[in-house]
Scaffold this motif. Structure first.
Motif, PDB file in Angstrom:
ATOM      1  N   ASP A  96       9.967   2.565   3.264  1.00 56.53           N
ATOM      2  CA  ASP A  96      10.086   1.409   4.154  1.00 56.53           C
ATOM      3  C   ASP A  96       9.304   1.554   5.457  1.00 56.53           C
ATOM      4  O   ASP A  96       9.767   1.146   6.516  1.00 56.53           O
ATOM      5  CB  ASP A  96      11.565   1.110   4.449  1.00 56.53           C
ATOM      6  CG  ASP A  96      11.761  -0.325   4.941  1.00 56.53           C
ATOM      7  OD1 ASP A  96      11.004  -1.207   4.499  1.00 56.53           O
ATOM      8  OD2 ASP A  96      12.653  -0.540   5.774  1.00 56.53           O
ATOM      9  N   THR A 129       4.355  -1.897  -2.489  1.00 57.48           N
ATOM     10  CA  THR A 129       5.674  -1.374  -2.135  1.00 57.48           C
ATOM     11  C   THR A 129       6.475  -1.091  -3.401  1.00 57.48           C
ATOM     12  O   THR A 129       6.083  -1.485  -4.500  1.00 57.48           O
ATOM     13  CB  THR A 129       6.485  -2.391  -1.303  1.00 57.48           C
ATOM     14  OG1 THR A 129       6.791  -3.517  -2.124  1.00 57.48           O
ATOM     15  CG2 THR A 129       5.739  -2.826  -0.058  1.00 57.48           C
ATOM     16  N   ASN A 138       8.782  -7.040   1.449  1.00 56.81           N
ATOM     17  CA  ASN A 138       7.850  -6.155   0.765  1.00 56.81           C
ATOM     18  C   ASN A 138       6.411  -6.655   0.860  1.00 56.81           C
ATOM     19  O   ASN A 138       5.476  -5.865   0.989  1.00 56.81           O
ATOM     20  CB  ASN A 138       8.271  -5.946  -0.687  1.00 56.81           C
ATOM     21  CG  ASN A 138       9.485  -5.047  -0.795  1.00 56.81           C
ATOM     22  OD1 ASN A 138       9.771  -4.260   0.105  1.00 56.81           O
ATOM     23  ND2 ASN A 138      10.205  -5.167  -1.894  1.00 56.81           N
ATOM     24  N   SER A 142       3.611  -4.350   2.569  1.00 58.91           N
ATOM     25  CA  SER A 142       2.395  -3.951   1.844  1.00 58.91           C
ATOM     26  C   SER A 142       1.146  -4.290   2.659  1.00 58.91           C
ATOM     27  O   SER A 142       0.190  -3.510   2.717  1.00 58.91           O
ATOM     28  CB  SER A 142       2.341  -4.604   0.469  1.00 58.91           C
ATOM     29  OG  SER A 142       2.161  -6.003   0.561  1.00 58.91           O
ATOM     30  N   GLY A 169       2.689  -6.487  -2.184  1.00 62.37           N
ATOM     31  CA  GLY A 169       4.140  -6.340  -2.218  1.00 62.37           C
ATOM     32  C   GLY A 169       4.578  -5.521  -3.410  1.00 62.37           C
ATOM     33  O   GLY A 169       4.026  -4.476  -3.696  1.00 62.37           O
ATOM     34  N   GLN A 170       5.554  -6.042  -4.126  1.00 62.69           N
ATOM     35  CA  GLN A 170       6.067  -5.338  -5.297  1.00 62.69           C
ATOM     36  C   GLN A 170       5.544  -5.947  -6.594  1.00 62.69           C
ATOM     37  O   GLN A 170       6.080  -5.706  -7.672  1.00 62.69           O
ATOM     38  CB  GLN A 170       7.599  -5.350  -5.283  1.00 62.69           C
ATOM     39  CG  GLN A 170       8.203  -6.734  -5.348  1.00 62.69           C
ATOM     40  CD  GLN A 170       9.704  -6.732  -5.100  1.00 62.69           C
ATOM     41  OE1 GLN A 170      10.179  -6.207  -4.083  1.00 62.69           O
ATOM     42  NE2 GLN A 170      10.455  -7.297  -6.044  1.00 62.69           N
ATOM     43  N   ARG A 187       5.099   3.093  -3.468  1.00 57.95           N
ATOM     44  CA  ARG A 187       4.838   2.919  -2.030  1.00 57.95           C
ATOM     45  C   ARG A 187       3.447   3.470  -1.731  1.00 57.95           C
ATOM     46  O   ARG A 187       3.294   4.634  -1.349  1.00 57.95           O
ATOM     47  CB  ARG A 187       5.902   3.647  -1.214  1.00 57.95           C
ATOM     48  CG  ARG A 187       7.300   3.134  -1.455  1.00 57.95           C
ATOM     49  CD  ARG A 187       8.310   3.699  -0.491  1.00 57.95           C
ATOM     50  NE  ARG A 187       8.475   5.135  -0.548  1.00 57.95           N
ATOM     51  CZ  ARG A 187       9.491   5.769  -1.125  1.00 57.95           C
ATOM     52  NH1 ARG A 187      10.442   5.090  -1.739  1.00 57.95           N
ATOM     53  NH2 ARG A 187       9.559   7.076  -1.107  1.00 57.95           N
TER      54      ARG A 187
END
Length: 194
Positions: A96, A129, A138, A142, A169-170, A187
């Motif tokens: 994070d 992420t 996220n 990112s 992001g994810q 990550r």
């Protein structure tokens, strides 16, 4: 009026057996190689290891032996003129945050060195992420990771005009996980240098 007729003359090669084409499989940086098949319409020759070579002479394909020194002698100028191949790097981040892991802090130097060895370059930085947090969080994280790498490269003297950034992001997980899973390999930033 006089008419002049030009008759084209066909010049024959002194020897029909002279080499028409030479094919050599070069090794990849890791020593492996691809493969190529040469054909003359009746026969084919498979070249499937480093420095495997074949020629077409007088319309006939045949294997030939060449070594690294001969390849350098024949193709040296062409090999020297090749552009530097693109390089791909992955740097990882603490959970994070946009703080690189200690290993990735060291790996950053390899990215920087690769860019500096090129006279002209483009750098693409894409942030990612894991699935902890919300999708909007996220996405923002990112992008923050990608921007942090761009700013560090700029600080170290890399032209900002040559760096593009994006945050995914994810969306593109390196390791597929369920939602709300902390996965360190997701990550990351992926950096492509061309």
């Amino acid at each position: 009026m006089r008419r002049i007729v030009l008759i084209p003359l066909l010049l024959m090669l002194a020897s029909c057996s002279s080499r028409q084409s030479l094919f050599v499989v070069l090794p990849n940086p890791d020593g492996s190689s691809g493969a190529v098949t040469i054909e003359d319409g009746q026969k084919s020759v498979l070249l499937d290891h480093p420095y495997a070579a074949g020629e077409v002479r007088g319309g006939v394909a045949a294997p030939v032996k060449v070594d690294q020194a001969q390849v350098q002698q024949i193709f040296g100028n062409a090999l020297a003129a090749q552009p530097i191949l693109p390089a791909h790097f992955v740097l990882y981040f603490e959970k994070d945050s946009d703080t690189l892991t200690p290993d990735s802090q060291r790996q950053y130097q390899a990215v920087f060195a690769d860019i500096k060895r090129r006279s002209v370059y483009e750098v693409e930085v894409i942030g990612h992420t894991d699935t902890l947090g919300t999708v909007p969080h996220n996405q923002e994280l990112s992008m923050s990771r990608a921007v942090m790498i761009r700013e560090r490269l700029e600080h170290d003297g890399i032209s900002a005009k040559s760096i593009s950034v994006a945050g995914r992001g994810q969306l593109d997980l390196a390791v597929l996980t369920a939602d709300q899973v902390a996965e360190p390999r997701n990550r990351r930033v992926e950096i492509t240098v061309r």
